[in-house]
Write an enzyme that holds these catalytic residues in place. Structure first.
Site, short mmCIF file in Angstrom:
data_model
loop_
_atom_site.label_atom_id
_atom_site.label_comp_id
_atom_site.label_asym_id
_atom_site.label_seq_id
_atom_site.Cartn_x
_atom_site.Cartn_y
_atom_site.Cartn_z
N LYS A 122 52.49 43.13 48.81
CA LYS A 122 51.15 42.57 48.60
C LYS A 122 50.34 42.88 49.84
CE LYS A 122 49.17 40.05 45.30
NZ LYS A 122 49.44 40.17 43.87
N ASP A 162 43.66 43.35 42.58
CA ASP A 162 43.93 41.91 42.66
C ASP A 162 42.57 41.23 42.84
OD1 ASP A 162 45.00 39.26 43.68
OD2 ASP A 162 46.88 40.36 43.51
#
Length: 431
Positions: A122, A162
Site C-alpha cells: 500500500k 485508491d
C-alpha cells in the site's frame, strides 16, 4: 486493493474519548487472533508482523503559481511469498507510514483469501487532492512514479487506484514508468482506462463483490433477498455499485449516504436515480426527501448494513447500537477490533473486508493477465470470472466457519494465513 473508497466520513460521538485504532494495530491483532487457531510456526507469524520494505520519498512539484511544494510519499511492501506486491496508492492528507503498513498487511490477507498470486502493499502521498489542479496532480503523480521507479514493476510491485486516485492517475503513472523504461509496460499498474490496457469492469468490481457476498450471506442464512433491507454508508464507487446491484436483485435499499448525510426511505430508494459520488460529488442529500446523519444510518434497524466509506466507523462507542443482523464490510477496516468483539458477542455476523470488497484486487489480477497477454477480455467474461472467484473464496471461508467455533472474520483470516504460512514453509528462509 484494494478498493476506491468514497465520501462519507461520519463523526464519532463518544462520551469516553479514545484514540482511534490504527490500521496497523488492527491488522496485527487480527493476525495473532487467526494464528491462535492454527498450528503455525511462530517465526512465520513474527515475520508477518513486519513489512518487508517501507519506502519514504519526498515529492517536490511546481504549483501552477510557480512555487515549489514538497510532499511526502510512501510505499509499504509487506509480503511477497506468493507473488509480486499488490495494492493501492491513495492521495489523502492523513496518509502515514503506519497506515500504509497496516493496509499493506490487509492486502496480503486479501490476495491470499482470494488465492491470487500476489502479496500485499500500500502507498500514497500525504496531500489533499482537492487542493490540486489537474496539471498539478499529473506532475505529482509523474514525480512520485520516478521516486518509486526502482521498487515497482509488473513482476515486482503493482499499484492500483485508491482514495483520491483514479484511472487517469494510473494512466499517468504507467506512462511515466514506461517513458523511463523505454517501452510501454501496461502491467506496472492496474485500474487504468481500458484504452491503455485497463480491464472492463475494474471500477465496478469492489462494489460488485460486496453485492455478490451479500447475496451469498443471505442465501446461507435463508434470508430471501426480496425480503432484505439494506443500508449503505458511502455512495462512491463501492457503495453505489453494491447498492444498485442489490436493488436490481430485489433487495430494498432504505438508506445511502455521502459526507453530508444520508438519504432515508423505509419504502426503498430507486438507487439508479441517485448519482454516485463519482457521477455528481456530494449530491445524495440533494435528492433526498428525508435526511438523517451518517451516525443514524449505522444504527438503522435493517437486515444488512454495508459500511462502504472510511475506516473505524463502527467502534466501541456505537457497536451496541448496531441493529443490523449482518454487517458486510465494503470499506477497508470499518470495524475496530473492540467493536468486532462486541458485535460477535451480540451474534451480529460481520463479513470482513478482505473477502467482501476483494473484487477490486481480483479484477486487477484479471487486468494484469490481460496486460501480460496483450489480449483484452469482454465485460461479460470479467463479471463471470469475478463471480466464480468470489464464490470459490466464499466456499473456502464458509468451510472454516462451519468447522470451527469462530467468526466470519476469523474464518477468512485462517484461510489467508494458512495459505501464506504454507508458502513460507515451502520456500523456507534464505540463506
Amino acid at each position: 486493493m484494494g478498493s476506491e473508497l468514497s465520501s462519507a466520513s461520519p463523526s464519532e460521538d463518544s462520551s469516553t474519548p479514545s484514540e482511534p485504532e490504527s490500521a496497523l494495530e488492527t491488522a496485527r491483532l487480527q493476525l495473532h487472533r487467526a494464528a491462535d487457531h492454527l498450528d503455525i510456526d511462530p517465526n512465520i507469524v513474527e515475520r508477518l508482523n513486519h513489512p518487508r520494505n517501507v519506502h519514504e520519498v519526498t515529492v517536490p512539484i511546481e504549483r501552477d503559481d510557480g512555487t515549489v511544494e514538497v510532499f511526502t510519499g510512501y510505499r509499504a511492501q509487506h509480503d511477497s511469498v506468493r507473488g509480486p506486491y499488490k495494492g493501492g496508492l491513495r492521495y489523502h492528507p492523513d496518509v502515514t507510514r503506519d497506515e500504509c503498513v497496516g493496509l499493506g498487511i490487509w492486502m496480503t490477507w486479501k490476495c491470499a483469501v482470494m488465492d491470487l498470486p500476489f502479496g500485499g502493499a500500500k502507498g500514497g502521498i500525504a496531500v489533499n487532492p482537492k487542493t490540486l489542479s489537474r496539471d498539478e496532480k499529473e506532475r505529482l503523480t509523474r514525480r512520485f512514479t520516478q521516486e518509486l521507479r526502482k521498487v515497482i514493476g509488473p513482476n515486482l510491485d503493482i499499484p492500483a487506484p485508491d482514495m483520491g486516485t483514479d484511472p487517469q492517475t494510473m494512466a499517468w503513472l504507467m506512462d511515466a514508468y514506461s517513458m523511463q523504461e523505454g517501452e510501454t509496460i501496461p502491467g506496472v499498474v492496474t485500474g487504468k482506462p481500458p484504452i491503455v490496457g485497463g480491464s472492463k469492469g475494474r471500477e465496478d468490481a469492489p462494489g460488485r463483490s460486496v453485492a455478490i457476498i451479500t447475496q451469498l450471506v443471505c442465501e446461507y442464512y435463508d434470508q430471501p433477498l426480496p425480503e432484505t433491507t439494506v443500508a449503505v454508508q458511502g455512495y462512491g464507487s463501492v457503495g453505489a455499485n453494491a447498492a444498485r446491484l442489490l436493488d436490481e436483485r430485489g433487495a430494498t435499499v432504505v438508506a445511502i449516504s455521502d459526507v453530508n448525510g444520508a438519504m432515508y426511505d423505509p419504502a426503498g430508494i430507486d438507487t439508479a436515480s441517485v448519482p454516485s459520488h463519482d457521477e455528481e460529488p456530494e449530491a445524495v442529500t440533494e435528492y433526498a426527501d428525508t435526511v438523517i446523519s451518517n451516525d443514524e444510518l449505522l444504527t438503522l434497524d435493517v437486515d444488512v448494513l454495508i459500511p462502504a466509506a472510511l475506516g473505524n466507523v463502527i467502534t466501541e462507542a456505537n457497536a451496541d447500537d448496531i441493529a443490523a443482523d449482518f454487517v458486510v464490510e465494503g470499506a477497508n477496516g470499518p470495524t475496530t477490533s473492540t467493536a468486532d468483539s462486541i458485535l460477535a458477542d451480540r451474534d451480529v455476523m460481520v463479513i470482513p473486508d478482505i473477502l467482501a470488497n476483494a473484487g477490486g484486487v481480483t479484477v486487477s489480477y484479471f487486468e494484469w493477465l490481460q496486460d501480460i497477454n496483450r489480449r483484452s477480455w469482454s465485460l461479460e467474461r470479467v463479471n463471470d470470472e469475478l463471480d466464480e472467484e468470489m464464490r470459490a473464496a466464499w466456499d473456502a471461508v464458509r468451510t472454516e466457519f462451519e468447522n470451527r467455533d469462530i467468526t466470519w472474520r476469523d474464518a477468512a483470516y485462517i484461510v489467508a494465513l494458512s495459505r501464506i504460512a504454507e508458502a513460507h514453509e515451502a520456500r523456507g528462509l534464505w540463506p
